[in-house]
Write an enzyme that holds these catalytic residues in place. Structure first.
Site, mmCIF file in Angstrom:
data_model
loop_
_atom_site.group_PDB
_atom_site.id
_atom_site.type_symbol
_atom_site.label_atom_id
_atom_site.label_comp_id
_atom_site.label_asym_id
_atom_site.label_seq_id
_atom_site.Cartn_x
_atom_site.Cartn_y
_atom_site.Cartn_z
ATOM 1 N N CYS A 5 0.831 -1.202 0.000
ATOM 2 C CA CYS A 5 0.000 0.000 0.000
ATOM 3 C C CYS A 5 0.876 1.267 0.000
ATOM 4 C CB CYS A 5 -0.998 -0.046 1.143
ATOM 5 S SG CYS A 5 -2.455 0.932 0.772
ATOM 6 N N HIS A 26 -3.783 -5.137 0.325
ATOM 7 C CA HIS A 26 -3.208 -5.693 1.555
ATOM 8 C C HIS A 26 -3.340 -7.219 1.543
ATOM 9 C CE1 HIS A 26 -3.003 -1.837 3.851
ATOM 10 N NE2 HIS A 26 -3.897 -1.491 2.949
ATOM 11 N N GLU A 45 -1.979 -9.346 3.280
ATOM 12 C CA GLU A 45 -1.886 -9.934 4.633
ATOM 13 C C GLU A 45 -3.255 -10.239 5.247
ATOM 14 O OE1 GLU A 45 -0.623 -7.109 3.638
ATOM 15 O OE2 GLU A 45 -1.386 -5.420 4.818
HETATM 16 N N1 GLN Z 1 -2.014 6.716 2.570
HETATM 17 C C1 GLN Z 1 -2.117 5.913 1.391
HETATM 18 C C2 GLN Z 1 -3.474 6.065 0.696
HETATM 19 O O1 GLN Z 1 -4.421 6.488 1.308
HETATM 20 C C3 GLN Z 1 -1.820 4.468 1.677
HETATM 21 C C4 GLN Z 1 -2.787 3.835 2.609
HETATM 22 C C5 GLN Z 1 -2.300 2.556 3.180
HETATM 23 O O2 GLN Z 1 -1.088 2.301 3.236
HETATM 24 N N2 GLN Z 1 -3.188 1.743 3.659
HETATM 25 O O3 GLN Z 1 -3.614 5.746 -0.453
#
Ligand code: GLN
Length: 538
Positions: free
Chosen positions: A382, A508, A510
């Site tokens: 992410c 994600h 995970e």
């Molecule tokens: N801050 C980033 C976004 O909003 C990544 C978010 C995250 O790592 N879950 O896109």
């Protein structure tokens, strides 16, 4: 008839209620019963998305986009059952519903009270999960510590449920800490006695007690707990600190907990079948290799902030018979002293975890650059994915000062920008791109080799995306976009085939990783770590 188990906690929070609740579920599953779990989080927040990760731990995202408590992660990992938003109940949700109803006039002519209106809403939510899932047993964990003001309406609802559902269909489990006195080595049961007293004052007599202690409790402590908690001695169990958390269900079952619960709930006494779980545990318990992975991020001090990632690495490691040791480095360390980047050489791989905001972003970019240039396997998740794209744009594509507009609104090269639909949003709660979304994987790529599938579903939680204006520039320099949203408008996976493993994912993985069924990207990452290590040795 559905059975309801309630798990409460005492003495202090983070004592392992979630893992105990999940372990109870596993013991019942091993006997062929269908189970599910609910987490009650007494905070006034509507969901965990707006809570402080430092205080509350990671936000666990469900398939349907719920931003929930990390305990739902334990339920999913132990029970291999997908949870939904409905399995996460907060004070904020309960009161919003009750107040909305009041405004609609549903309670016209009545004074709306915590008992019965709020408690009815709580019980309704628990029963709806039972109805929807059709399970034999619903395990409800009440977060916080017994005696917290916020928790009282939930405990009261649980107390009422015992009356309404009947004694043999409900069970109360109390989990509490038994500390060991440093000076004498004595196991102290007094705090546990007090927390049980608190529970009984509210009208709940626990049916069984789980003592959370660094080591197995002694017979004397067990006797004392039974006497003061007003339970049979055989209803006192111990959950000592263990190396492998997935061994806890077996450890408790060996003490007779599964049979005790079944007997108490009048469930048929069947012999548990642990064969498949034991097979999974083997990879954790008998590793042949050790790998060292370093995380570079913020919130480095609290391990709970990235618990699903830690576990996903362990699942992938167990699959490869590798024990994974995880270290942390605060991203800002590298900003203050880039010379420190050399610490990365001591590791088999670098992982940059999810994150928000600008603090530490430059440090993360420096770490990714170092890993790419020294061919240290890298996995970005992410925000980690996003910072790796920024790094590549800056140092490989020559787009100096490239950035994400989350970090620098004035950047001349916004390689990461708000997703178009995010630009209009002004309410921050529950409005990110959330939950499971399909991803199409390009043939002939590493991602395809790992996932062995054309379409995968993965969970998301973000507002920013790779800006389509820069796709071509990035691809021209060798970055491969191997996973996209089915409409082709959104980048989900990048890989850089020149390196052992230099991969980022916008989602994600995970959250869907389970013991025995690790996520392929995590496996690929650790495989690369192993390969590199072996090659370096040769
Ligand atoms: N801050 C980033 C976004 O909003 C990544 C978010 C995250 O790592 N879950 O896109």
């Amino acid at each position: 008839m559905t059975r309801y188990i309630f798990v409460t906690g005492g003495v202090l929070s983070s004592v392992g209620k979630g893992v105990t609740a999940a372990s109870i579920g596993k013991m019942l599953q091993a006997r062929g019963f269908k189970v599910t779990a609910i987490k009650i989080d007494p905070y006034v927040n509507v969901d965990a998305g707006t809570m402080n990760p430092y205080m509350h731990g990671e936000v666990f995202v469900t398939d349907d986009g719920g931003e929930t408590d990390l305990d739902l992660g334990w339920y999913e990992r132990f029970l291999d059952v997908n949870m939904s938003k409905n399995h996460y109940i907060t004070t904020g949700q309960v009161y919003s519903t009750v107040i909305e109803r009041e405004r609609r006039g549903d309670y016209l002519g009545k004074c709306v009270q915590i008992i019965p209106h709020v408690t009815d809403e709580i019980k309704g939510r628990i029963r709806r999960v039972a109805g929807k899932t059709g399970v034999d047993v619903v395990i409800t964990e009440i977060g916080g510590t017994t005696g917290d003001i916020e928790g009282l309406p939930f405990l009261e609802a649980a107390r009422q449920m015992r009356l309404e559902e009947g004694f043999t269909n409900t069970l109360f489990v109390h989990v509490a800490l038994v500390p060991i006195l440093e000076t004498t080595g004595e196991q102290k049961t007094k705090p546990l006695q007090h927390s049980v007293n608190e529970l009984r004052r509210i009208g709940i007599q626990p049916d069984l007690v789980v003592a959370r202690c660094p080591v197995m409790i002694e017979a004397e402590a067990q006797r004392k707990i039974a006497l003061f908690a007003n339970v049979e001695e055989k209803a006192v169990f111990c959950s000592p600190t263990v190396k492998n958390i997935y061994g806890i269900p077996l450890l408790l079952d060996r003490q007779g907990m599964g049979d005790y619960i079944c007997g108490r709930l009048r469930l048929p006494l069947v012999k548990p079948d642990w064969s498949w779980w034991n097979k999974i545990l083997e990879g954790f318990d008998k590793p042949r290799h050790e790998l060292k992975v370093v995380f570079c991020g913020k919130y480095a001090k609290l391990a709970d902030s990235y618990i699903s990632i830690n576990e996903a690495l362990k699942h992938a490691g167990a699959h490869l018979y590798a024990a994974v040791k995880i270290d942390w480095v605060e991203a800002e360390t590298f900003e203050e002293n880039p010379g420190k980047l050399e610490v990365l050489n001591a590791y088999d791989g670098l992982l940059v975890p999810p994150g928000f905001g600008s603090r530490g972003a430059e440090g993360k970019i420096l770490a990714v650059k170092y890993a790419r240039e020294h061919d240290i396997p890298f996995l970005g998740i992410c925000f980690g994915f996003q910072m790796a794209v920024v790094e590549f744009a800056r140092h490989v594509c020559g787009l100096k000062k490239a950035n994400s507009t989350e970090v620098d609104t004035e950047t001349p090269h916004p390689v990461l920008d708000y997703m178009p639909e995010q630009k209009e949003i002004d309410m921050l709660g529950g409005t990110m791109r959330l939950g499971a979304q399909p991803i199409k994987i390009k043939p002939g790529t590493l991602a395809r080799k790992l996932y062995k599938s054309e379409v995968i579903y993965q969970r998301h939680r973000h507002r920013f995306e790779v800006n389509p204006k820069y796709w071509e520039a990035l691809e021209r320099k060798g970055m491969v976009f191997s996973g996209l949203s089915p409409d082709g408008r959104r980048i989900e996976i990048f890989e850089y085939p020149k390196n052992f493993f230099h991969v980022g994912v916008q989602y994600h993985p995970e959250f869907k990783s389970r013991p025995g069924r690790p996520d392929p990207v995590y496996v690929g990452f650790l495989e690369a770590c192993l390969r590199r290590r072996l090659q370096e040795k040769n």
